[in-house]
Each structure stands twice: as C-alpha cells, then as structure tokens.
Design an enzyme around this catalytic site. Structure first.
Site, PDB file in Angstrom:
ATOM      1  N   LYS A   1      -5.155 -25.876  17.851  1.00 62.15           N
ATOM      2  CA  LYS A   1      -4.014 -25.381  18.629  1.00 62.15           C
ATOM      3  C   LYS A   1      -4.230 -25.708  20.111  1.00 62.15           C
ATOM      4  CE  LYS A   1      -6.261 -20.902  18.581  1.00 62.15           C
ATOM      5  NZ  LYS A   1      -6.398 -19.654  17.818  1.00 62.15           N
TER       6      LYS A   1
ATOM      7  N   TYR B   1      -8.818 -21.133  52.871  1.00 61.20           N
ATOM      8  CA  TYR B   1      -7.785 -20.109  53.058  1.00 61.20           C
ATOM      9  C   TYR B   1      -8.420 -18.727  53.176  1.00 61.20           C
ATOM     10  CZ  TYR B   1      -4.172 -23.519  51.938  1.00 61.20           C
ATOM     11  OH  TYR B   1      -3.332 -24.604  51.965  1.00 61.20           O
TER      12      TYR B   1
HETATM   13  C1  LIG Z   1      -7.748 -19.654  17.328  1.00 62.38           C
HETATM   14  C2  LIG Z   1      -7.979 -19.193  15.961  1.00 62.38           C
HETATM   15  C3  LIG Z   1      -9.162 -19.520  15.286  1.00 62.38           C
HETATM   16  C4  LIG Z   1     -10.318 -20.228  15.969  1.00 62.38           C
HETATM   17  O1  LIG Z   1     -10.995 -19.317  16.788  1.00 62.38           O
HETATM   18  P1  LIG Z   1     -12.302 -19.746  17.615  1.00 62.38           P
HETATM   19  O2  LIG Z   1     -12.754 -18.483  18.232  1.00 62.38           O
HETATM   20  O3  LIG Z   1     -11.848 -20.749  18.631  1.00 62.38           O
HETATM   21  O4  LIG Z   1     -13.250 -20.325  16.650  1.00 62.38           O
HETATM   22  C5  LIG Z   1      -9.290 -19.148  13.973  1.00 62.38           C
HETATM   23  N1  LIG Z   1      -8.290 -18.472  13.341  1.00 62.38           N
HETATM   24  C6  LIG Z   1      -7.153 -18.127  13.961  1.00 62.38           C
HETATM   25  C7  LIG Z   1      -6.105 -17.366  13.231  1.00 62.38           C
HETATM   26  C8  LIG Z   1      -6.961 -18.457  15.288  1.00 62.38           C
HETATM   27  O5  LIG Z   1      -5.836 -18.105  15.907  1.00 62.38           O
END
Ligand SMILES: *Cc1c(COP(=O)(O)O)cnc(C)c1O
Length: 358
Positions: free
Chosen positions: A35, A252
């Site tokens: 993702k 800044y």
């Molecule tokens: C993002 C996600 C993962 C992976 O999680 P990590 O901590 O990056 O290994 C697994 N399952 C679901 C449902 C997720 O949303």
C-alpha cells in the site's frame, strides 16, 4: 543540473528482505504489503523486485489492476476490499481478492447481478476496532458468503493492534481462534511485527510490510538486528556553507544559536521533499559519510547541519538523510515518528533512482 536530492531504491535489498520474511514465516505464504505506493518505494518497481512473493496486498483498485497486468496469476489482495457495487465486476475481471470487513460489503455481494469476486478474506475485529466483523457475528457473515451465487473461496483474517508493543497479540489471537474455530479457510493474521516476534502465530498467509522496506516495526529493536537492509536511501548534497560566530542564530525563528564559532552546511532537502518538519536539532544526518546533526528549523527546501565533525566540508559534499549508513528508524525516532511515515511521505518532486546491485 537538477537539485541534487535523490531517493535511491535498492531492488536487491527488497528481494533480500522478502527472503528474510519468508524464512521467518517458515511455511506460510507471504503477501508483500505494498500500500501507499509500496511505502514510497514505487509500486511497480517494488513488485518487480519482490516477484518471489506469493501475493501482493494493496489498497486501491487501480493499483491492483496495474499489478495484475504485469503479474498475471499472482494473488492480489485489496486490504480494504471494495467500496461500491461497480467495483465488483472489476475485481472479478482481474481475479482480485477482497478483504470483507463490513456487512455492507456482504450486502453488495448479495445484491450483485453480474460477476463478483471469487476469493475473499473475511476480517474479524478482535480488538483493533478499525476494520472487521464483530467476533460474535463472524460465523453468520461467513455463512452468508457461502450462500452467494458466485462460489467464493473464503479466507479468515484479523489484524493485531500491538504486535510491536508491550500488550502483544495473545488476547486478540485467542479471540480470533475462538470465534474462527471450526470454520475452514486459510488464515492471515501476521504483520511484520508478528512475523518477527511471534512466528508461532503466523498461520497460512503472512502480511509483512515495513520489514520488506528495511524498517523495524519495533521501537526497541533495529532492522539490522534481523538482518534487514535499507531499501530506500535519501541523499542530497551540501549546497552552501556558513561560518557562524558565537551568538549567531540559524534558520526561521533562529531556534539554534551557536555557542562558539562553527561551520554549518545547507543541504538541499526540506519538508517539501518529505523530510519531517518537526525533526529537532540533533537529528542525525550523514555528511560526507560522517555522522553529524541537524541544527535549526527544517525549512521547505533546505535543512542546516553542523559541520564540526567534517571540517573540510564544501558545497557538493554528499549527504545521506536516511538509508544506507543511517537507519530511517533512527531519524524517525529523533523526529518523533516512525520510518513508515518517512517512507510514505517521500514527495513526488524527489527523483527516484535504482541503486545498482550491491
Ligand atoms: C499495513 C498492513 C500490514 C503490514 O503492516 P507492517 O507493520 O508494515 O508489516 C498488514 N496488514 C494490514 C491489514 C495492514 O493494513
């Protein structure tokens, strides 16, 4: 010449980290979680590097369809399933697998008149309270799916809230096992933290994400300690040097004041590149291969670094913001965040290059 900032993606590291996930997950199959544009690493590039995965897990239908075109036959999981009835025919046409986490999705399947997905994972909410069917309704929902006109292979799934923390997974795992008892189907419960810390709980399909990209899911244990390699290295260069006198302030709001004469370097990387704006003075930065530190406030296009440890530093000197030689987890911790966020926040304006095989 373009600005010198680059994000280097090491395909060899992605393949290597996947192999570690596989070893840790033993006999389980592995969904490579991709993702957020493969956690900022580039969806198609990451999929190519990790083609040894048993399947890919994404969020967007568009991402899934693009993956399908390049990876025929590979299981592809949509982690939030589908959002409207029109999605169902797309899922069916591309043989995509959907997470079902809400009764509304089951209603859409029941009302569908055309093609529908043939494979789903039914998600149980065992305590995360984000997505999933309540445990006491799980069996009934499962049975509704078995009665759909399209024969559907059903997997069973849950997600742990604190596999990386002190609470652990025991309560959620027990709830999942109790409410899924006697229901047939492949099970998927394990994110990276579960794969690394609770290998006994991994079940048939692991779902690692961050570990594939060389980040650690744990605040107290480094990625390197698991043999993971950084897959993204963010580099830039010093573009200017300033000599400060005692009392001079930097950037800044002048949040950093030199207590003695010192040299600082201006680096072409700012929050508009994805560098965390809240990173405080002291956040580690690698300057000419030497560990140094951020001073002054992060601006949109630049940061300033202490050159005390690199007295010969001039414009053009290479700088590593995170990656090889400087774990993203360390930079993230200094900035009060996690490497996941650094990777995902990499800005589109940063040119991405493939690191030659090392
Ligand atoms: C993002 C996600 C993962 C992976 O999680 P990590 O901590 O990056 O290994 C697994 N399952 C679901 C449902 C997720 O949303």
């Amino acid at each position: 010449m373009p600005r010198p900032i680059r994000a280097w993606i090491d395909a060899g590291a992605l393949a290597h980290n996947l192999a570690i996930a596989r070893t840790r997950a033993a006999t389980a199959k592995v969904w490579a979680v991709m993702k957020a544009n493969a956690y900022g690493h580039g969806l198609l590039r990451a999929a190519d590097a990790m083609r040894a995965a048993d399947g890919f897990a994404v969020l967007d239908l568009d991402e899934a369809v693009r993956l399908r075109e390049l990876h025929p036959g590979k299981p592809i999981l949509l982690l939030e399933g589908f959002f409207e009835p029109a999605d169902l025919a797309v899922l069916a046409a591309h043989d995509l697998c959907a997470v079902i986490h809400h009764v509304d999705q089951i209603r859409m399947l029941e009302a569908a008149s055309g093609p529908a997905p043939r494979r789903v994972f039914l998600k149980m909410n065992t305590g995360m309270n984000r997505l999933g069917i309540a445990p006491h309704q799980y069996r009934a929902m499962y049975e509704r799916i078995t009665r759909l006109p399209t024969p559907t292979t059903i997997g069973l799934m849950t997600h742990f809230a604190d596999a990386d923390g002190v609470t652990g997974i025991a309560t959620q795992l027990a709830s999942f096992e109790a409410h899924a008892a006697g229901i047939s189907g492949e099970r998927s419960v394990a994110n990276s933290a579960t794969v690394l810390r609770y290998p006994h709980a991994v079940a048939q399909w692991a779902r690692p994400g961050i570990m594939l990209y060389g980040g650690s899911p744990f605040a107290d244990q480094s990625a390197a300690s698991f043999g993971l390699r950084p897959a993204m290295t963010l580099t830039s260069e010093i573009i200017a040097v300033q000599a400060l006198r005692a009392g001079d302030r930097v950037g800044y709001a002048g949040t950093f004041t030199a207590t003695a004469p010192m040299r600082i370097g201006v680096v072409a990387c700012g929050y508009a590149d994805g560098y965390p704006r809240h990173a405080p003075a002291g956040t580690p930065v690698l300057v000419g291969g030497v560990r140094s530190r951020l001073v002054g406030r992060v601006s949109m296009d630049m940061i300033t670094v202490d050159l005390t440890a690199v007295p010969d530093a001039q414009a053009g000197l290479p700088v590593t913001l995170w990656g090889e030689g400087l774990p993203a987890d360390e930079v993230a911790a200094a900035a009060g965040t996690i490497s996941y966020e650094l990777f995902c926040a990499l800005a589109p304006r940063v040119p991405v290059r493939e690191r030659a095989a090392s």
